[in-house]
Design an enzyme around this catalytic site. Structure first.
Site, PDB file in Angstrom:
ATOM      1  N   CYS A 217      12.143  10.914   9.498  1.00 37.25           N
ATOM      2  CA  CYS A 217      12.089  10.412  10.870  1.00 37.25           C
ATOM      3  C   CYS A 217      13.471  10.473  11.509  1.00 37.25           C
ATOM      4  O   CYS A 217      13.592  10.483  12.738  1.00 37.25           O
ATOM      5  CB  CYS A 217      11.532   8.994  10.896  1.00 37.25           C
ATOM      6  SG  CYS A 217      12.368   7.857   9.783  1.00 37.25           S
TER       7      CYS A 217
ATOM      8  N   LYS B 248       0.846  -1.187   0.000  1.00 35.43           N
ATOM      9  CA  LYS B 248       0.000   0.000   0.000  1.00 35.43           C
ATOM     10  C   LYS B 248       0.883   1.238   0.000  1.00 35.43           C
ATOM     11  O   LYS B 248       1.490   1.590   1.009  1.00 35.43           O
ATOM     12  CB  LYS B 248      -0.924   0.060   1.216  1.00 35.43           C
ATOM     13  CG  LYS B 248      -1.983   1.177   1.067  1.00 35.43           C
ATOM     14  CD  LYS B 248      -2.623   1.576   2.388  1.00 35.43           C
ATOM     15  CE  LYS B 248      -1.968   2.781   3.020  1.00 35.43           C
ATOM     16  NZ  LYS B 248      -2.086   4.021   2.217  1.00 35.43           N
TER      17      LYS B 248
ATOM     18  N   GLU C  44       8.448   1.074  11.839  1.00 39.26           N
ATOM     19  CA  GLU C  44       9.473   2.124  11.828  1.00 39.26           C
ATOM     20  C   GLU C  44       8.720   3.426  11.953  1.00 39.26           C
ATOM     21  O   GLU C  44       7.978   3.822  11.057  1.00 39.26           O
ATOM     22  CB  GLU C  44      10.286   2.056  10.538  1.00 39.26           C
ATOM     23  CG  GLU C  44      11.652   2.728  10.655  1.00 39.26           C
ATOM     24  CD  GLU C  44      11.568   4.233  10.536  1.00 39.26           C
ATOM     25  OE1 GLU C  44      11.694   4.920  11.578  1.00 39.26           O
ATOM     26  OE2 GLU C  44      11.360   4.714   9.426  1.00 39.26           O
TER      27      GLU C  44
ATOM     28  N   GLU D 238       8.119  15.307  17.275  1.00 39.78           N
ATOM     29  CA  GLU D 238       8.615  15.272  15.907  1.00 39.78           C
ATOM     30  C   GLU D 238       7.922  16.355  15.079  1.00 39.78           C
ATOM     31  O   GLU D 238       6.694  16.420  15.041  1.00 39.78           O
ATOM     32  CB  GLU D 238       8.353  13.898  15.297  1.00 39.78           C
ATOM     33  CG  GLU D 238       8.985  13.695  13.938  1.00 39.78           C
ATOM     34  CD  GLU D 238       8.831  12.265  13.454  1.00 39.78           C
ATOM     35  OE1 GLU D 238       9.834  11.690  13.000  1.00 39.78           O
ATOM     36  OE2 GLU D 238       7.714  11.727  13.526  1.00 39.78           O
TER      37      GLU D 238
END
Length: 486
Positions: free
Chosen positions: A291, A182, A257, A390
């Site tokens: 990230c 996906k 992750e 983040e």
């Protein structure tokens, strides 16, 4: 390199059992530099996920029994196909994701290297399939087998679409698994092109299936489907939790992750010019949408003022422009939602008392598109969202430290633990600090270079499992021991 053009206004977003199909939902794909529509891609749903699972299950028996050498041949054909379409894939990345040409080139070359690396691993695995295991008793013998875990679901993000796809898809195929992929509904164009390459690689029908769509329409039923043995997901922590919850219903394997809030430590003996370059690269590459972004920069107190002067000058010198413009160094954020999210973080940081030294606003030369000037903050409160959460945008937060112990404590004071960087003129100091940091990957005096041979993943809430290296392939394998009485 010319900007990518899409030949059809509506692209089929489903590749199931070797056939391209149109789905029901229509997803608009935009160019973040111009805010204009690039294409409409059709998306799938729970029904099409089930059809793809059935196709993959039907193909698994034969594919799982192929030799590593046979899988390697196909993986190398995919790598060659990507290399042959390198310029076009770069243009797709720039148009759909906003990456400048040099960043798009790095991504495509990473994809090629990853498929070739796992081709080598697949080939080498042939000689290790029935490895003898030493036992303490001479009355028994034992052998170890690694077998593919079955049909796997791969869910990839929009910030490095082709790269994260390769990091999951290549080892899954090398292990002998069948796949449902996906792509992100925001940046599906490169993966659709990759699917065309895979379709011509000789891979048996049903081994690889692709379903575009939203997380709710496609990702959720993939995570919960009882016919999927494992889900590998890259994305936000919030969605990662949802993937785990849905996977728990059938006790399937999960690799995650997720986010990061990484630090770059500039020690008192550091080369200041090198430190500025590494801080800029770690914070502004891909417009900070990583990230692994080292968005927290910790600088020895004696170097703090000169470092701030130089990093501000560096940030202000970066050419923020359309990714295909000559000399472009930083492109736009991926869409309006991400642009607004970063702006909100910047405003909240200022309200919390952090000092904005430069950037954080739209460049005057870019009246449209999701462009943002690279920002540098100092004196960021340790309890602020700017320091702890983040951001996923071109924002650096700089703080000073007085001792090595304080620097390590500040770097480790986070719920995340993906990567870290150390800049030091003394190798013993750098190694000592690297060993003390709670991170899965630490760079010393180096940019954020990633090799297929080294593991990718982190500590704490950054990851569950590892990608790349032999660990990436093992993530899609089951371990079987066969013990015989002699």
């Amino acid at each position: 390199m010319n900007e990518a053009t899409v030949l059809s206004t509506v692209l089929a977003g489903l590749y199931i059992d070797g056939q391209w199909r149109a789905g029901g939902e229509r997803l608009t794909v935009t160019n973040p530099s111009t805010e204009e529509q690039l294409a409409i891609v059709t998306g799938g749903d729970a029904r099409t996920v089930d059809e793809a699972v059935q196709a993959a299950q039907a193909a698994f028996g034969a594919w799982s029994k192929t030799t590593g050498a046979a899988r390697a041949m196909i993986l190398r054909k995919i790598a060659s196909g990507v290399a042959a379409r390198r310029e076009h894939l770069m243009a797709l990345q720039s148009s759909n994701n906003g990456k400048p040409g040099f960043e798009a080139a790095i991504d495509v070359d990473d994809v090629i290297a990853t498929f070739n690396y796992y081709a080598d691993l697949a080939e080498a695995a042939d000689g290790q399939q029935n490895r003898a295991v030493e036992l303490p008793s001479e009355a028994f013998s034992a052998r170890l087998r690694r077998e593919p875990c079955g049909v796997v679901g791969l869910i990839v993000p929009w910030n490095f679409p082709m790269v994260t796809t390769a990091w999951k898809l290549a080892p899954a195929l090398a292990a002998g698994c069948c796949v449902l992929l996906k792509p992100s509904e925001v940046t599906p164009l490169a993966e659709l092109e990759l699917a065309q390459i895979i379709a011509g690689s000789g891979l048996p029908t049903g081994v690889f299936n692709l379903i575009c769509g939203t997380g709710l329409a496609v990702g959720a039923p993939m995570s919960a489907h009882p016919g999927i043995a494992k889900v590998s997901f890259t994305g936000s922590n919030a969605v990662g939790v949802q993937v785990m919850q849905r996977a728990a219903e059938t006790i399937k394997g999960v690799s995650l992750e997720l986010g990061g809030k990484s630090s770059l430590l500039v020690m008192a003996d550091a080369d200041l010019d090198l430190a500025v370059e590494l801080a800029s690269g770690g914070g502004y590459f891909n417009a900070g949408q990583m990230c692994s972004a080292t968005s927290r920069v910790l600088v020895a107190q004696d170097l703090l003022e000169p470092f701030l002067q130089r990093i501000v000058a560096k940030a202000q010198s970066i050419k923020v422009s359309g990714p295909l413009e000559e000399g472009s160094e930083m492109g736009p954020l991926v869409n309006h939602a991400q642009y607004q999210r970063v702006i909100n973080h910047i405003e909240a940081g200022k309200e919390a008392g952090a000092h904005l030294l430069c950037g954080g606003k739209r460049p005057t030369a870019q009246p449209r598109g999701y462009f943002l000037e690279p920002a540098v903050f100092s004196q960021v409160p340790l309890d602020s969202a700017l320091w702890r959460e983040e951001i996923f945008g071109p924002v650096l937060c700089v703080r000073g430290f007085s001792s090595e112990a304080e620097a390590i404590a500040l770097a480790n004071d986070t719920q995340f633990g993906l990567v870290a960087s150390v800049v030091s003129g003394d190798s013993e100091t750098a190694d000592r600090i690297a060993n003390a940091l709670h991170a899965g990957l630490v760079w010393i005096n180096a940019p954020q270079v990633i090799f297929p041979q080294t593991a990718w993943g982190g500590y704490k809430q950054s990851s569950l499992g590892r990608e790349l290296g032999p660990w990436g392939m093992q993530a899609f394998q089951e371990i079987k021991h066969v013990v015989r009485a002699l």
